[in-house]
Design a protein around this motif. Structure first.
Motif, PDB file in Angstrom:
ATOM      1  N   VAL A 200      48.577  39.878  48.621  1.00 33.01           N
ATOM      2  CA  VAL A 200      48.174  40.319  47.283  1.00 33.01           C
ATOM      3  C   VAL A 200      48.292  39.182  46.278  1.00 33.01           C
ATOM      4  O   VAL A 200      49.281  38.431  46.262  1.00 33.01           O
ATOM      5  N   GLU A 201      47.287  39.056  45.434  1.00 32.46           N
ATOM      6  CA  GLU A 201      47.376  38.199  44.253  1.00 32.46           C
ATOM      7  C   GLU A 201      47.030  39.041  43.034  1.00 32.46           C
ATOM      8  O   GLU A 201      46.209  39.962  43.113  1.00 32.46           O
ATOM      9  N   THR A 202      47.676  38.749  41.920  1.00 35.11           N
ATOM     10  CA  THR A 202      47.512  39.566  40.715  1.00 35.11           C
ATOM     11  C   THR A 202      47.086  38.698  39.541  1.00 35.11           C
ATOM     12  O   THR A 202      47.658  37.626  39.316  1.00 35.11           O
ATOM     13  N   THR A 203      46.093  39.169  38.808  1.00 33.07           N
ATOM     14  CA  THR A 203      45.597  38.489  37.607  1.00 33.07           C
ATOM     15  C   THR A 203      45.692  39.450  36.433  1.00 33.07           C
ATOM     16  O   THR A 203      45.328  40.631  36.561  1.00 33.07           O
ATOM     17  N   GLY A 204      46.165  38.961  35.291  1.00 32.51           N
ATOM     18  CA  GLY A 204      46.257  39.795  34.092  1.00 32.51           C
ATOM     19  C   GLY A 204      45.203  39.411  33.071  1.00 32.51           C
ATOM     20  O   GLY A 204      44.731  38.268  33.025  1.00 32.51           O
TER      21      GLY A 204
END
Length: 270
Positions: A200-204
């Motif tokens: 998983v990678e998360t971008t805001g």
């Protein structure tokens, strides 16, 4: 299994115009970011894609353009607000109670739905979506981190605006949690997806909006749809009306809620 009490279910007839505005405002706020995410990630031209709870968004249409030789299925409980596209198959579908319309998807997109489900339903739906991914397939989960309390950047009266937004934040949060919503899910989705074996990678992302623009029309419409729930949670009728009036004021400037886009990739076959 817990029965869902979805906060925006069973919209009263006198709030349907606000409900339509709410869906359009969500699309106006978030579609540009979601589209950038999809184009950054990229998919094969023959990809099989599923968009869950498509609403009024253009996500399915974007995927149809990207996967020109693939298949795109979009689902929702109510198809009336959904945008039509010649290459998108629209399916009336309840993700909690109905079997998935197909399996073996290369990409699944679900936005602003899972947080509204009770924990057991949320976990079960997420696991079902992961199970239907192809090897190396992508699951994109996008959720808000609620920050209405600290939204105001500029207003005709800063102290008054801060008080109204803080009052709304408190009442809306109460209405959400009593309906089974988990305000922390926006962050915890990353952990939950990793726990199911995804990388998983998360971008805001957030944005800035003035009165009357999409980021202000969203709480304006939401407060209209759930007016009774806000009042039950302690927000006075006068404050609800003053809050909605402020959201249309051209001198109001707010920052939108942070949206977190979690992109999980299934393991490739060995």
């Amino acid at each position: 299994m817990t029965t869902s009490t979805y906060l925006f279910g069973d919209t009263p007839p006198d709030t349907r115009s606000d409900n339509a505005m709410m869906l359009d405002a969500l699309a106006g706020m978030l579609d540009p970011f979601s589209r950038r995410q999809l184009r950054r990630i990229g998919i094969r031209p023959d990809a099989r894609c599923l968009v869950v709870a498509v609403g009024a968004s253009c996500i399915a249409a974007t995927l149809a353009e990207m996967a020109a030789h693939g298949e795109v299925t979009a689902t929702d409980i109510d198809l009336a607000p959904c945008r039509r596209h010649p290459r998108v198959r629209l399916v009336r579908h309840n993700i909690v109670t109905d079997p998935l319309p197909d399996d073996g998807f290369d990409l699944i997109h679900i936005r602003l739905l899972l947080a509204h489900l009770p924990a057991d339903q949320r976990s079960a739906v997420l696991a079902r979506l992961v199970d239907t991914l192809t090897p190396g397939g992508l699951l994109i989960v996008e959720e808000f981190e609620p920050t209405w309390r600290t939204s105001v950047l500029s207003a005709p009266n800063l102290d008054h605006a801060d008080r109204l937004f803080a009052t709304y934040h408190q009442a809306f949060g109460t209405a959400l949690t009593t309906s089974g919503n988990d305000p922390a899910w926006g962050r915890r989705a990353h952990h939950a997806m990793r726990g199911l074996g995804l990388h998983v990678e998360t971008t805001g992302h957030t944005g800035t909006w003035t009165g009357g623009q999409a980021g202000c029309l969203l709480p304006y419409a939401t407060a209209g749809v759930i007016r009774d729930r806000l009042a039950t949670a302690g927000m006075t009728v006068d404050d609800i009306d003053a809050f909605r009036d402020l959201l249309l004021h051209p001198d109001l400037v707010v920052k939108g809620n942070l949206v977190l886009s979690h992109v999980g990739r299934a393991p490739t076959s060995s």
